[in-house]
Design an enzyme around this catalytic site. Structure first.
Site, PDB file in Angstrom:
ATOM      1  N   LYS A 225       0.867  -1.142   0.048  1.00 30.91           N
ATOM      2  CA  LYS A 225      -0.095  -0.063  -0.001  1.00 30.91           C
ATOM      3  C   LYS A 225       0.815   1.302  -0.111  1.00 30.91           C
ATOM      4  O   LYS A 225       1.934   1.383   0.793  1.00 30.91           O
ATOM      5  CB  LYS A 225      -0.875  -0.005   1.313  1.00 30.91           C
ATOM      6  CG  LYS A 225      -1.898   1.271   1.541  1.00 30.91           C
ATOM      7  CD  LYS A 225      -2.833   1.494   0.235  1.00 30.91           C
ATOM      8  CE  LYS A 225      -3.635   2.638   0.245  1.00 30.91           C
ATOM      9  NZ  LYS A 225      -4.679   2.722   1.398  1.00 30.91           N
ATOM     10  N   HIS A 227       0.671   5.127   0.405  1.00 30.66           N
ATOM     11  CA  HIS A 227      -0.470   5.963   1.208  1.00 30.66           C
ATOM     12  C   HIS A 227       0.492   7.423   1.350  1.00 30.66           C
ATOM     13  O   HIS A 227       1.627   7.589   1.609  1.00 30.66           O
ATOM     14  CB  HIS A 227      -0.784   5.646   2.349  1.00 30.66           C
ATOM     15  CG  HIS A 227      -1.852   6.311   2.917  1.00 30.66           C
ATOM     16  ND1 HIS A 227      -2.053   7.586   3.278  1.00 30.66           N
ATOM     17  CD2 HIS A 227      -3.310   5.882   3.161  1.00 30.66           C
ATOM     18  CE1 HIS A 227      -3.145   7.999   3.657  1.00 30.66           C
ATOM     19  NE2 HIS A 227      -3.811   6.958   3.540  1.00 30.66           N
ATOM     20  N   HIS A 280      -9.454   5.362  -3.295  1.00 36.36           N
ATOM     21  CA  HIS A 280     -10.010   6.667  -3.125  1.00 36.36           C
ATOM     22  C   HIS A 280     -10.023   7.398  -4.598  1.00 36.36           C
ATOM     23  O   HIS A 280      -9.652   8.628  -4.538  1.00 36.36           O
ATOM     24  CB  HIS A 280      -9.247   7.469  -2.266  1.00 36.36           C
ATOM     25  CG  HIS A 280      -9.304   7.069  -0.932  1.00 36.36           C
ATOM     26  ND1 HIS A 280     -10.554   7.166  -0.270  1.00 36.36           N
ATOM     27  CD2 HIS A 280      -8.471   6.534   0.105  1.00 36.36           C
ATOM     28  CE1 HIS A 280     -10.457   6.860   1.160  1.00 36.36           C
ATOM     29  NE2 HIS A 280      -9.314   6.352   1.204  1.00 36.36           N
ATOM     30  N   HIS A 328      -6.898  11.418  10.108  1.00 38.22           N
ATOM     31  CA  HIS A 328      -5.663  11.625   9.489  1.00 38.22           C
ATOM     32  C   HIS A 328      -4.741  12.486  10.447  1.00 38.22           C
ATOM     33  O   HIS A 328      -3.876  13.269  10.032  1.00 38.22           O
ATOM     34  CB  HIS A 328      -5.841  12.261   8.274  1.00 38.22           C
ATOM     35  CG  HIS A 328      -6.130  11.199   7.224  1.00 38.22           C
ATOM     36  ND1 HIS A 328      -5.014  10.314   6.416  1.00 38.22           N
ATOM     37  CD2 HIS A 328      -7.652  11.107   6.435  1.00 38.22           C
ATOM     38  CE1 HIS A 328      -6.145   9.570   5.709  1.00 38.22           C
ATOM     39  NE2 HIS A 328      -7.013  10.105   5.594  1.00 38.22           N
TER      40      HIS A 328
END
Length: 575
Positions: A225, A227, A280, A328
């Protein structure tokens, strides 16, 4: 010959060809396309269990013992089910042998009935599928493994496979779906043995050199992943994809909202045409602001979006800023943090997201569990979106006035077969097909997409609605979801899979880590393209106006009104 009325037949044996079924309280209606239970030569040879019914010794039940062959009795049969899957909407009996689907067709006793391809014997259990819709277990491919209680919640909603990353309520896991490093990967695979759920984990893909990424692939991750919170730079993208190509694992990306290290064009360029899952690809979840939706038009990007913005309603915008600040690790007292949050939440792109799903341009649907998404609402919100789009946009091309089969197949594929294909697990799960793992979800039509009646894992019941255990019958209200025998002991570990990389399987990490669940390696992750996304392969030319945020696909402006009311809501829930 004696006859029976269509309504009486449907009430006794479930709907047949030409009958229509409404999905929950939506405007969506499906029609039965074929009836495999007629293979015996027509109506009149249906099997049904109960007092005075067909599945009795010498009648619908044969004398044959259970075994592995097609002429042996199966371990379990689902009778007269209405299957809703990407490949069709059909009435059929389903035979289960061991943990897998053995046959889809006509069940009964071949000694006295013609056309039987699923043998019922003394060793066969029966699940009455009459009047029920059966779907493949859902696949949620965007999981932040923040707490183990998510798994029970997801299972109760009809999800049977969860793919993602994390180590619990760690700050990194709150924001990113990464299980970083060999020790954390091993511990999560060990923990997976405790849950009646197929599980697979992503490692952290943010690195500019390959050694640490290779180490994670060898430890057992099914993907890496990327990110933005760890720095999704062009160099990290290139390095991560190179390692994924070596190990045949998938890459998932959450790109750079702030456009610090490049714009969407730079991210597209850094991939060099190599495949990755674009988490997303949506209106508010993150990624290059404001034009991350442009990747919908790229053949090597497999787009998915998460459920908090789906479908677009009058309440969507209000909840998102605070939700984003928490997830976040942002501070509302810092102007730059607040500006970051507000840049991600745009009504124009959120509205376009609904339409792109309906067009089949966004291919997958997921949750983003506890990190701006709701783990128990993947199936629910997917069908709410389908309803909203039918109300606002009308019938899909190809669907007649009588039914919405095309739209139903498009939307069910978003959380079943397409995430399975994208993440290299479609050889095991993602559809109701012979040879696949018997993860099945049973729905009463009035509760479709909202509350399943029964969830099977690997051919054994793992979760179900159940009343008072001290009652004289199993159905007194109130009922609530409870774990069943398939969620305990050795039945649990036989009935669910842990997905790992091919390298990890070859090095026998199951023995090294002391795992009890069967392991299955992901494969063909690097060759899949947008064109492989079933019913969701539309590849439009995308334009996003940087000033107005207006979105166009092949020149068509994509906009819709927020819903003021939705089905599948307060009629079904107290809270």
């Amino acid at each position: 010959m004696a006859t029976i009325g269509r309504r009486a037949y449907a009430e006794m044996y479930g709907p047949t060809v030409g009958d229509r079924v409404r999905l929950a309280d939506t405007e969506l209606v499906i029609e039965v396309e074929a009836d495999y239970t007629l293979r015996a030569g027509g109506y009149g040879e249906e099997v049904k269990f109960g007092g005075g019914k067909v599945i009795r010794d010498g009648m619908g039940q044969s004398q044959r013992p259970n075994g592995p062959g097609p002429h042996d009795a199966v371990d379990c049969v689902v009778t007269n089910a209405l299957i809703l899957d990407h490949w069709g909407i059909v009435k059929a009996d389903i035979g289960l042998r061991g943990q897998r689907i053995a046959a889809i067709g006509k069940a009964g006793n071949p000694d006295v009935q013609p056309g039987i391809d699923i043998v019922i014997g003394p060793g066969t259990e029966v699940i009455a599928g009459e009047g029920l819709i059966v779907t493949a277990g859902g696949i949620d491919c965007h999981i932040h493994f923040i707490c183990p209680q998510q798994i029970e919640e997801a299972l109760s909603s009809g999800v049977t496979t969860m793919l993602g990353g994390g180590t619990g309520p760690a700050t990194g896991t709150f924001a990113t779906t990464c299980t970083p490093g060999p020790e954390n990967i091993a511990n999560m695979l060990r923990a997976a043995d405790a849950f009646p759920m197929n599980l697979g984990f992503f490692g952290k893909g943010n690195a500019s050199r390959p050694e640490a990424l290779r180490q994670q692939v060898e430890a057992g991750v099914i993907g890496l992943k990327l990110h933005e919170d760890w720095g999704t730079t062009p160099a990290a993208i290139d390095c991560c994809l190179s390692v994924a190509d070596e190990g045949d694992v998938q890459v998932a990306i959450h790109s750079d909202t702030l456009n610090e290290s490049g714009f969407v064009e730079d991210t597209i360029g850094a991939t060099k045409g190599r495949t990755l899952c674009a988490f997303h690809t949506e209106g508010a979840g993150g990624g290059h602001a404001p034009d991350i939706l442009r990747v919908v038009g790229e053949a090597n990007f497999l787009p998915s979006s998460t459920n908090p913005t789906m479908p677009y309603t009058v309440n969507t915008l209000d909840e998102h800023v605070d939700m984003l600040m928490v997830c976040h690790h942002l501070d509302a007292a810092i102007a730059e943090d607040l500006a970051f949050a507000e840049s991600r939440i745009r009504r124009e792109t959120i509205a376009a997201e609904d339409i792109l799903h309906d067009l089949g341009a966004i291919s997958m649907f997921s949750s983003d569990s506890q990190a701006m998404g709701r783990v128990g609402e993947v199936v629910l919100r997917c069908w709410q979106t389908a309803h909203k789009m039918k109300v606002q946009r009308g019938k899909l091309p190809g669907d007649p006035e009588r039914h919405d089969n095309g739209r139903a197949k498009r939307y069910v594929a978003k959380y079943t077969i397409n995430p399975a294909i994208a993440h290299g697990v479609s050889h095991e799960v993602g559809s109701i097909e012979v040879g696949k793992w018997a993860d099945l979800v049973f729905w009463r039509p009035a509760f479709f997409g909202v509350k399943p009646s029964l969830v099977m894992k690997g051919g054994f019941i793992a979760s179900a609605l159940m009343g008072d255990a001290n009652a004289s019958i199993p159905t007194p209200q109130p009922v609530h979801y409870r774990p069943m025998f398939g969620a305990f002991g050795g039945a649990l570990t036989r009935g669910s899979l842990s997905f790992v990389s091919q390298a990890a399987l070859a090095s026998e990490v199951g023995s090294v880590y002391g795992l009890r669940k069967p392991l299955s390696a992901v494969k063909q992750c690097r060759t899949v393209k947008k064109g492989d996304m079933v019913h969701n392969a539309y590849l439009p030319r995308m334009e996003v106006d940087a000033q107005t945020y207006q979105v166009r696909a092949d020149g068509q402006l994509l906009t819709c009104e927020p819903a003021t009311a939705l089905p599948m809501t307060q009629r079904y829930f107290l809270f």
